[in-house]
Design an enzyme around this catalytic site. Structure first.
Site, mmCIF file in Angstrom:
data_model
loop_
_atom_site.group_PDB
_atom_site.id
_atom_site.type_symbol
_atom_site.label_atom_id
_atom_site.label_comp_id
_atom_site.label_asym_id
_atom_site.label_seq_id
_atom_site.Cartn_x
_atom_site.Cartn_y
_atom_site.Cartn_z
ATOM 1 C CG HIS A 55 -1.989 -0.991 1.191
ATOM 2 N ND1 HIS A 55 -3.109 -0.883 1.983
ATOM 3 C CD2 HIS A 55 -2.158 -2.129 0.464
ATOM 4 C CE1 HIS A 55 -3.914 -1.909 1.753
ATOM 5 N NE2 HIS A 55 -3.354 -2.682 0.834
ATOM 6 C CD GLU A 57 -2.159 4.142 3.177
ATOM 7 O OE1 GLU A 57 -3.348 4.380 3.438
ATOM 8 O OE2 GLU A 57 -1.805 3.309 2.317
ATOM 9 C CB CYS A 85 -6.696 -0.427 5.068
ATOM 10 S SG CYS A 85 -4.983 -1.006 5.091
ATOM 11 C CB CYS A 88 -2.178 1.596 6.184
ATOM 12 S SG CYS A 88 -1.723 0.774 4.631
#
Length: 154
Positions: A55, A57, A85, A88
């Site tokens: 991801h 992040e 999410c 993260c």
């Protein structure tokens, strides 16, 4: 020293999201900032790397930690185009980020759906920065994906 705004850095995160879009990834981008300098950046690479943890992040946090040579990012701000999410948010908590700034909310998969505190207690949160731009990019991406897969329902 010139002071930059949240909108300025969110535009940098949106540029990362554009890079993801160009790679046919879900268009989420992130930058980590310390003292008005971007020290980490990332965008989704889950498709390219075949890795559900790739991801934006996670990439930005890892890059910032590598830049600093430290695992804690207490003096840093993470700008991300969409609400992180739960995975993260856990990383944001472990990194002890000073501030989280995000654009669009994600009521289905965002960390706030958990309804329990997950971020570090000292992390400050700002939401809704360039929300419309972030939402439009995500909406347009998924409309295109549905059309490509024949699931375009009027």
């Amino acid at each position: 020293m010139e002071l930059f705004t949240d909108e300025y850095f969110m535009k940098m995160a949106l540029a990362e999201a554009e890079d993801a879009l160009m790679e046919d990834e879900i268009p989420i981008g992130a930058v980590v900032v310390m003292n008005n300098k971007i020290i980490g950046r990332g965008h989704n690479h889950t498709q390219a790397l075949n890795d559900v943890t790739a991801h934006a992040e996670m990439e930005a946090i890892t890059a910032a930690a590598n830049f600093l040579g430290a695992k804690y990012l207490t003096e840093c701000t993470l700008y991300v185009t969409v609400e992180p999410c739960i995975m993260c948010a856990g990383a944001i908590s472990w990194a002890q980020l000073g501030t989280l700034v995000y654009g669009a909310s994600d009521p289905k998969r965002g960390y706030t759906a958990l309804k329990a505190p997950i971020l570090h207690p000292k992390t400050q949160i700002k939401k809704g920065i360039l929300k419309e731009e972030s939402e439009k990019m995500m909406k347009d991406f998924f409309i295109k994906k549905r059309k490509q897969s024949g699931l375009d329902i009027p």
